[in-house]
Design a protein around this motif. Structure first.
Motif, mmCIF file in Angstrom:
data_model
loop_
_atom_site.group_PDB
_atom_site.id
_atom_site.type_symbol
_atom_site.label_atom_id
_atom_site.label_comp_id
_atom_site.label_asym_id
_atom_site.label_seq_id
_atom_site.Cartn_x
_atom_site.Cartn_y
_atom_site.Cartn_z
ATOM 1 N N VAL A 78 8.212 40.912 71.071
ATOM 2 C CA VAL A 78 7.630 40.447 72.322
ATOM 3 C C VAL A 78 8.133 41.342 73.445
ATOM 4 N N ALA A 79 7.231 41.692 74.347
ATOM 5 C CA ALA A 79 7.579 42.491 75.528
ATOM 6 C C ALA A 79 6.399 42.477 76.484
ATOM 7 N N ALA A 80 6.685 42.783 77.730
ATOM 8 C CA ALA A 80 5.628 43.050 78.703
ATOM 9 C C ALA A 80 5.299 44.533 78.520
ATOM 10 N N TYR A 81 4.484 44.813 77.512
ATOM 11 C CA TYR A 81 4.288 46.187 77.033
ATOM 12 C C TYR A 81 3.818 47.157 78.103
ATOM 13 N N SER A 82 2.901 46.738 78.953
ATOM 14 C CA SER A 82 2.419 47.687 79.961
ATOM 15 C C SER A 82 3.535 48.058 80.937
ATOM 16 N N SER A 83 4.431 47.140 81.214
ATOM 17 C CA SER A 83 5.528 47.430 82.127
ATOM 18 C C SER A 83 6.581 48.327 81.486
ATOM 19 N N ILE A 84 6.974 48.027 80.249
ATOM 20 C CA ILE A 84 8.039 48.832 79.637
ATOM 21 C C ILE A 84 7.575 50.243 79.300
ATOM 22 N N THR A 85 6.280 50.414 79.065
ATOM 23 C CA THR A 85 5.803 51.752 78.720
ATOM 24 C C THR A 85 5.408 52.581 79.936
ATOM 25 N N LYS A 87 6.532 51.742 83.199
ATOM 26 C CA LYS A 87 7.549 51.533 84.246
ATOM 27 C C LYS A 87 6.926 50.979 85.532
ATOM 28 N N LYS A 88 5.804 50.291 85.397
ATOM 29 C CA LYS A 88 5.173 49.620 86.535
ATOM 30 C C LYS A 88 5.418 48.118 86.422
ATOM 31 N N LYS A 89 5.050 47.386 87.456
ATOM 32 C CA LYS A 89 5.266 45.941 87.460
ATOM 33 C C LYS A 89 4.438 45.251 86.381
ATOM 34 N N ASN A 90 4.974 44.134 85.889
ATOM 35 C CA ASN A 90 4.284 43.322 84.885
ATOM 36 C C ASN A 90 2.945 42.827 85.406
ATOM 37 N N LEU A 91 1.974 42.823 84.525
ATOM 38 C CA LEU A 91 0.675 42.241 84.846
ATOM 39 C C LEU A 91 0.577 40.811 84.333
ATOM 40 N N ILE A 92 1.490 40.447 83.428
ATOM 41 C CA ILE A 92 1.442 39.136 82.788
ATOM 42 C C ILE A 92 2.795 38.446 82.895
ATOM 43 N N ASN A 93 2.780 37.167 82.540
ATOM 44 C CA ASN A 93 3.990 36.360 82.406
ATOM 45 C C ASN A 93 4.218 36.106 80.920
ATOM 46 N N ILE A 94 5.482 36.034 80.531
ATOM 47 C CA ILE A 94 5.824 35.638 79.166
ATOM 48 C C ILE A 94 6.805 34.479 79.294
ATOM 49 N N GLN A 95 6.392 33.327 78.781
ATOM 50 C CA GLN A 95 7.142 32.092 78.968
ATOM 51 C C GLN A 95 7.417 31.415 77.636
ATOM 52 N N CYS A 96 8.582 30.801 77.531
ATOM 53 C CA CYS A 96 8.941 30.050 76.324
ATOM 54 C C CYS A 96 8.211 28.709 76.319
ATOM 55 N N LEU A 97 7.555 28.406 75.205
ATOM 56 C CA LEU A 97 6.908 27.102 75.036
ATOM 57 C C LEU A 97 7.824 26.140 74.282
ATOM 58 N N THR A 98 8.870 26.679 73.682
ATOM 59 C CA THR A 98 9.914 25.898 73.016
ATOM 60 C C THR A 98 11.239 26.582 73.341
ATOM 61 N N ASP A 99 12.332 25.988 72.948
ATOM 62 C CA ASP A 99 13.601 26.707 73.016
ATOM 63 C C ASP A 99 13.478 27.919 72.102
ATOM 64 N N CYS A 100 14.038 29.040 72.513
ATOM 65 C CA CYS A 100 13.871 30.294 71.770
ATOM 66 C C CYS A 100 15.195 31.015 71.562
ATOM 67 N N THR A 101 15.283 31.679 70.424
ATOM 68 C CA THR A 101 16.362 32.620 70.152
ATOM 69 C C THR A 101 15.712 33.986 69.991
ATOM 70 N N LEU A 102 16.108 34.920 70.844
ATOM 71 C CA LEU A 102 15.548 36.263 70.823
ATOM 72 C C LEU A 102 16.655 37.271 70.544
ATOM 73 N N LEU A 103 16.288 38.351 69.884
ATOM 74 C CA LEU A 103 17.169 39.497 69.722
ATOM 75 C C LEU A 103 16.621 40.558 70.666
ATOM 76 N N VAL A 104 17.389 40.904 71.700
ATOM 77 C CA VAL A 104 16.880 41.691 72.817
ATOM 78 C C VAL A 104 17.546 43.061 72.879
ATOM 79 N N ALA A 105 16.717 44.076 73.179
ATOM 80 C CA ALA A 105 17.218 45.449 73.355
ATOM 81 C C ALA A 105 16.556 46.067 74.579
#
Length: 191
Positions: A78-85, A87-105
């Motif tokens: 999961v990522a805000a792909y357009s932003s990370i690739t 380097k511009k601002k996010n166009l979308i929101n990414i929200q947890c619908l449940t409690d989540c465990t993520l491995l982040v880099a």
């Protein structure tokens, strides 16, 4: 981290040292229901692997209506792909619908390894191609299929998701109202 290793090994053959370098860039993050992993208008730099939980990517229009673009479930990136690739601002929101465990880099740390580890770049290409094919399939379904057919595909592609998230999120994802979804579900239960 074991589920991330299993996922990666299914895509590309890494040596033990390559796997350790890649995995070392990830750390565990806990988010609770309704927390945001990415917000529209902000900059993102993180890529995450969903270990547990469900997230949604959505767009909110000027009048406040929300449109679910996709869901992220365990064993997916999961990522805000357009932003990370870009380097511009996010166009979308990414929200947890449940409690989540993520491995982040940090995405830039990952891409900085491409030169020394060509397999990492190959992995990124494989994942990008997969994400693109899913996106294309979904766009075609939205314009060519009836709502009941899209719902049937949703149930096949996302088994058990209906019991974890609110129905209005599913309706939004399918491009229909909650009332329409209720009718479709009612018709299906009569069969």
């Amino acid at each position: 981290m074991n589920e991330l290793k299993i996922y990666l090994e299914a895509l590309i053959s890494f040596t033990e040292s390559e796997m350790e370098v890649f995995i070392s860039l990830f750390s565990e993050m806990q988010l609770t229901k309704n927390d945001y992993f990415a917000k529209e208008g902000e900059f993102s730099s993180k890529l995450a692997f969903v270990s547990n939980g469900v997230l949604r990517a959505f767009f909110r229009n000027k009048t406040g209506n929300e449109y679910n673009k996709t869901f992220f479930t365990p064993s997916n990136f999961v990522a805000a792909y357009s932003s990370i690739t870009t380097k511009k601002k996010n166009l979308i929101n990414i929200q947890c619908l449940t409690d989540c465990t993520l491995l982040v880099a940090d995405f830039r740390q990952l891409t900085s390894l491409y030169k020394d580890y060509p397999k990492f770049e190959s992995l990124a290409r494989i994942i990008a191609e997969y994400k693109f094919s899913i996106k294309e399939k979904r766009e075609i379904e939205l314009v060519t299929l009836e709502a009941k057919e899209r719902y049937k595909i949703f149930k096949k592609d996302h088994p058990n998701l209906e019991i974890l998230i609110n129905q209005y999120h599913i309706a939004s994802y399918l491009g229909i109202t909650p009332t329409q979804l209720s009718r479709i579900r009612s018709q299906n239960s009569k069969r």
